[in-house]
Design an enzyme around this catalytic site. Structure first.
Site, PDB file in Angstrom:
ATOM      1  N   ASP A 240       5.046   7.143  12.482  1.00  0.00           N
ATOM      2  CA  ASP A 240       5.574   6.078  11.622  1.00  0.00           C
ATOM      3  C   ASP A 240       6.461   5.245  12.532  1.00  0.00           C
ATOM      4  O   ASP A 240       7.557   5.681  12.897  1.00  0.00           O
ATOM      5  CB  ASP A 240       6.361   6.690  10.464  1.00  0.00           C
ATOM      6  CG  ASP A 240       6.878   5.641   9.480  1.00  0.00           C
ATOM      7  OD1 ASP A 240       6.836   4.431   9.815  1.00  0.00           O
ATOM      8  OD2 ASP A 240       7.335   6.037   8.388  1.00  0.00           O
ATOM      9  N   HIS A 348       7.966  -0.174  -0.498  1.00  0.00           N
ATOM     10  CA  HIS A 348       9.261  -0.863  -0.580  1.00  0.00           C
ATOM     11  C   HIS A 348       9.065  -2.273  -0.059  1.00  0.00           C
ATOM     12  O   HIS A 348       8.077  -2.572   0.613  1.00  0.00           O
ATOM     13  CB  HIS A 348      10.317  -0.107   0.241  1.00  0.00           C
ATOM     14  CG  HIS A 348       9.889   0.213   1.652  1.00  0.00           C
ATOM     15  ND1 HIS A 348       9.973  -0.708   2.669  1.00  0.00           N
ATOM     16  CD2 HIS A 348       9.334   1.317   2.208  1.00  0.00           C
ATOM     17  CE1 HIS A 348       9.511  -0.163   3.791  1.00  0.00           C
ATOM     18  NE2 HIS A 348       9.105   1.067   3.538  1.00  0.00           N
ATOM     19  N   GLU A 401       0.312   4.138   6.085  1.00  0.00           N
ATOM     20  CA  GLU A 401       1.202   3.064   5.634  1.00  0.00           C
ATOM     21  C   GLU A 401       0.742   1.726   6.181  1.00  0.00           C
ATOM     22  O   GLU A 401       0.588   1.557   7.396  1.00  0.00           O
ATOM     23  CB  GLU A 401       2.636   3.347   6.100  1.00  0.00           C
ATOM     24  CG  GLU A 401       3.611   2.231   5.757  1.00  0.00           C
ATOM     25  CD  GLU A 401       5.060   2.578   6.077  1.00  0.00           C
ATOM     26  OE1 GLU A 401       5.303   3.388   6.995  1.00  0.00           O
ATOM     27  OE2 GLU A 401       5.952   2.028   5.402  1.00  0.00           O
TER      28      GLU A 401
HETATM   29  N1  GLY Z   1       9.632   3.914   8.217  1.00  0.00           N
HETATM   30  C1  GLY Z   1      10.386   3.934   7.048  1.00  0.00           C
HETATM   31  C2  GLY Z   1       9.532   3.886   5.868  1.00  0.00           C
HETATM   32  O1  GLY Z   1       8.336   4.021   5.964  1.00  0.00           O
HETATM   33  O2  GLY Z   1       9.986   3.675   4.788  1.00  0.00           O
HETATM   34 MN    MN Z   2       7.891   2.209   4.876  1.00  0.00          MN
HETATM   35 MN    MN Z   3       7.275   3.734   7.753  1.00  0.00          MN
END
Ligand code: GLY
Ligand code: MN
Ligand code: MN
Length: 441
Positions: A240, A348, A401
């Site tokens: 990430d 988010h 993500e």
């Molecule tokens: N890297 C922080 C998140 O994915 O919210």
């Molecule tokens: Mn994030």
């Molecule tokens: Mn993230």
């Protein structure tokens, strides 16, 4: 803000160790309003002032200090470059602030971590309070400007989107370099170096947040960022990581096998997360609410139409199929039994801050997505190393993500070029391994 006066101090430098500070990064709201990057500065908006409606207080030029710390804009350079009506040395703040505050009876100021500045504001307010009977001047109301500024930041301008695209593109290149140049036996920090080298090489000023490079069961620790261990043979690595470029942040997660091939169990869990993400992205369009609650409507497996609910529903279906959850779909949703494996939200706001500012609520409800908003979509499954779960799946942690811009008709996945299907990922790793030279020998 009408005829109020608004005062914004710059971000404070932060101590790292003796004589050493963390690299300075301007406060996002301050930068959004002023475009000014230097510390020890204060930006004031005083629309009721007859002449100086925007004022920047900043460090004066100082040839001796500049030899140590680099060039300063200085008072002479600030007016033309930052389009302010007036620029003064920061040492003039005490003398000039009272006059600026006196231009209105309303002050916008965000009381925050800057205790010294908070005290300065309180001191001025008290002085006006004590003198009010004789002067009838100065603020009698203080309001936090944050929600007004954050609302301006939540929907991105075309310039913001261009900057975000660049940050996301660089972030994706970092992930692709990791897939290409990692080798079995590497330590997490070596892979981190490949990712962050790529960010820096492509012009990112910083990482948007500490990179997570988590091999094997470390991927089940949500905020793991020590990155000190060897990636176990045969395991997945969850990365990430996001680049920050020109004050905008990428935030991408990919999870892939260090061997280059997913095992059957890894593949099975991966496909569940990928399907959850696919369904959540399909919900990313104007009107979808950003609710984090998952309501079961009726008993036929329908849940409320939010992108989090879509992801949760897919995760529950998938975990039931794999035998990692048992019982009925409805019971798992209603009693939130999936929290054992998927315990965070699905996304988010993304922008100048990785967890960007802006309210998730409006008019007493979760707010609907609108064109120009940017969200992450990041479902995950984290299987504990717990004797009660099927041994074959223990310690598998997967998150996928992407960064998603809401458009008039749907959405634009800004990170779409970063491989995420099993076939794409395995092909890129194989291609990297067929090349003779590792990035860092
Ligand atoms: N890297 C922080 C998140 O994915 O919210
Ligand atoms: Mn994030
Ligand atoms: Mn993230």
């Amino acid at each position: 803000m009408g005829d109020a006066v608004a005062v914004f101090p710059s971000a404070l430098p932060t101590h790292r160790s003796n004589d050493t500070e963390h690299e300075y990064r301007q406060d996002s709201d301050f930068f959004f309003l002023s475009g000014f990057e230097e510390p020890h500065s204060v930006f004031v908006l005083a629309p009721a002032h007859p002449v100086t409606k925007s004022i920047l207080f900043l460090r004066r030029r100082d040839s001796e200090r500049e030899r140590w710390d680099g060039p300063r804009t200085g008072v002479e350079g600030a007016g033309p470059r930052y389009e302010v009506d007036a620029a003064y040395g920061i040492e003039e703040l005490d003398e000039r602030l009272p006059e600026l505050l006196a231009t209105s009876d309303k002050l916008y100021y965000a009381f925050a971590d800057n205790e010294a500045f908070n005290h300065r504001i309180v001191r001025e307010l008290k002085r006006y309070h004590d003198e009010r009977a004789r002067t009838d001047r100065g603020p009698i109301a203080v309001a936090d400007p944050s929600s007004i500024i954050h609302e301006l930041r939540v929907k991105k301008s075309p310039e913001d989107v261009a900057a975000l695209r660049r940050a996301v593109r660089i972030s994706g290149e970092g992930h692709m370099a990791a897939m290409r140049y990692s080798r079995p036996g590497m330590y997490e920090y070596e892979i981190e170096a490949i990712v962050e080298y790529t960010f820096a090489r492509l012009g990112a000023q910083a990482v948007a947040y500490p990179s997570i490079v988590a091999g094997g069961p470390n991927a089940t620790i949500l905020h793991y960022n020590k990155n000190r261990e060897a990636v176990p043979d045969g395991s997945l690595v969850l990365i990430d990581a996001g680049a920050e470029a020109d004050y905008f942040c990428g935030d991408i997660t990919r999870t892939w096998p260090i061997s280059g091939k997913f095992s059957a169990e890894q593949q099975a869990v991966y496909e569940v997360v990928l399907e959850a993400q696919r369904r959540a992205i399909a919900m990313c369009r104007p009107g979808t609410r950003v609710s984090r609650t998952v309501e079961l409507k009726g008993t036929n497996g329908k849940v409320n139409g939010t992108f989090h609910a879509a992801a949760v529903k897919a995760v529950v279906e998938g975990l039931l199929d794999l035998g990692l959850l048992s019982g009925s779909f409805e019971e798992n949703i209603e009693r939130q039994l999936y929290h054992r494996f998927f315990m965070h939200g699905t996304g988010h706001w993304l922008g100048m801050d990785t967890h960007d500012v802006g309210s998730y609520r409006a008019d007493g409800d979760w707010r609907p997505l609108e064109p120009g908003m940017v969200v992450t979509v990041e479902p995950g499954i984290y299987i504990p190393q717990d004797s009660s779960v099927d041994e074959r799946f223990r310690g598998i942690g997967i998150r996928i993500e992407d960064d998603v811009l809401i458009t008039e008709n749907g959405c634009d996945v800004l990170s779409a070029d970063t491989p995420k299907t099993i076939a794409e990922i395995e092909a890129l790793i194989a291609q990297g391994r067929a090349g003779a030279t590792p990035l860092i020998a």
